[in-house]
Design a protein around this motif. Sequence first.
Motif, PDB file in Angstrom:
ATOM      1  N   ARG A  54       0.836  -1.200   0.000  1.00 39.54           N
ATOM      2  CA  ARG A  54       0.000   0.000   0.000  1.00 39.54           C
ATOM      3  C   ARG A  54       0.870   1.248   0.000  1.00 39.54           C
ATOM      4  N   THR A  57      -0.012   3.012  -3.244  1.00 38.75           N
ATOM      5  CA  THR A  57      -1.433   3.129  -3.569  1.00 38.75           C
ATOM      6  C   THR A  57      -1.900   4.541  -3.235  1.00 38.75           C
ATOM      7  N   GLY A  63      -4.775   4.070   0.237  1.00 40.18           N
ATOM      8  CA  GLY A  63      -3.367   3.727   0.370  1.00 40.18           C
ATOM      9  C   GLY A  63      -2.650   4.590   1.384  1.00 40.18           C
ATOM     10  N   LEU A  95       2.960   0.531  -8.359  1.00 38.69           N
ATOM     11  CA  LEU A  95       1.633   1.119  -8.479  1.00 38.69           C
ATOM     12  C   LEU A  95       1.706   2.579  -8.910  1.00 38.69           C
ATOM     13  N   TYR A 110      -8.798  -0.939  -6.847  1.00 34.34           N
ATOM     14  CA  TYR A 110      -8.632  -0.903  -5.393  1.00 34.34           C
ATOM     15  C   TYR A 110      -9.948  -1.101  -4.644  1.00 34.34           C
ATOM     16  N   PRO A 114      -6.479  -1.478  -0.509  1.00 36.13           N
ATOM     17  CA  PRO A 114      -5.307  -0.835  -1.104  1.00 36.13           C
ATOM     18  C   PRO A 114      -4.096  -1.738  -1.304  1.00 36.13           C
TER      19      PRO A 114
END
Length: 386
Positions: A54, A57, A63, A95, A110, A114
């Motif tokens: 995460r 994210t 995130g 990401l 998502y 996340p």
Amino acid sequence: MVSAQLAAATPAIASEAAFDTMLAELAVRRTEFREQRHVPRDFVATLKRAGIYRSATPAVFGGEPQPPAVFLDRIERISAVDGSTGWVASFGSALVYLAALPYDTQAQLYADGPDVAFAGALFPPQAGEPTARGYRLDGRWKFASGCSGADVLGVGMPGDADSDGKPRTAVLRPDQAEIVPEWDVVGMRGTGSFDVVVRGVEVPREWTFVRGGTPTVDEPLYRYPTIAYAAQVLAVVGAGVARAALDHAVRVGGGYAGVTGAPKLADRAYYRDAVARAEAELRSARAWFYEATGQVWDTVLAGDPATDRQNAELRLASAHLARTSSDVVARLIEVSGTAPIHTAHPLQDLAGDALVPKQHAFLGPAVFDAAGAVLMGLPATTPGFR
């Protein structure tokens, strides 16, 4: 007030505890990963609990995007325990690529949370057949590191008029592809960098993105140079491996005497000299690497784009760190007597692992030429340098 501060700190404390727990488990299981040639899905879940997936994210999708230096430090610490796992975990940063997907597509990506593990098989780029909805893909791609534990896969396509010549990536579910476990290497044996085969799968246009394209999410991390960051996360794996080699050299120096009756390694001047020089060189390369990272991050946080020179310095510092890390391990082998000639010696595995980052296209010899051109006010000599 104190209670509020403690409450705010709780997630960070929990994450650090999960990270330390993950490192302890990795130390026990790293041989297992090397022997089976991939990091299994259950340990990818452990990496998720430690916050790795995460870290890039978007906050808008739940995130916890980390400043690059924070994420890089974590990857370096993982790699000091096991380079292969560090390599797989480094793609938690990938990401940032997916931030170029349409906003609604990211919302779907998502929707379940996340913590999304992405694995890209970008080479060789292969053109898809255009359809009314997107592209029909048929081909085989290599080097999909971490694909066995990935939630989504990406396969590379050539650039086109719509992408301004930059390569495009199509995002698929794992059940849309076949993973072929072809991975017989001397370094990073546990990365599971297998081949991905796709047969006649149509990918909607909104599930493709331009690699290094303009993000559709406006948060600081996605204004940091994308390709440079992709190079950095790999370079720092080499730094972690080199640290493991140096720690090993110091640990065994006081005990190994060899079979000839010569003094222990630590009692030999050339050994002490080599260890000291290696320590100085690695720390120096790391210092510049993290200094450049912090300078560019400060620029981004101030609302300004990174300059061409800053991008070149990130790329150059990354390539230099990767090369220095590999040289450090090689030097330690050279002064360690006959012990490292055995295939089971720890430095042999570390040497193979340290070799991989500097061989990567993002960190290879061409980077020095391209960076040198930019530093002298000339155009970069390598396509996709930024």
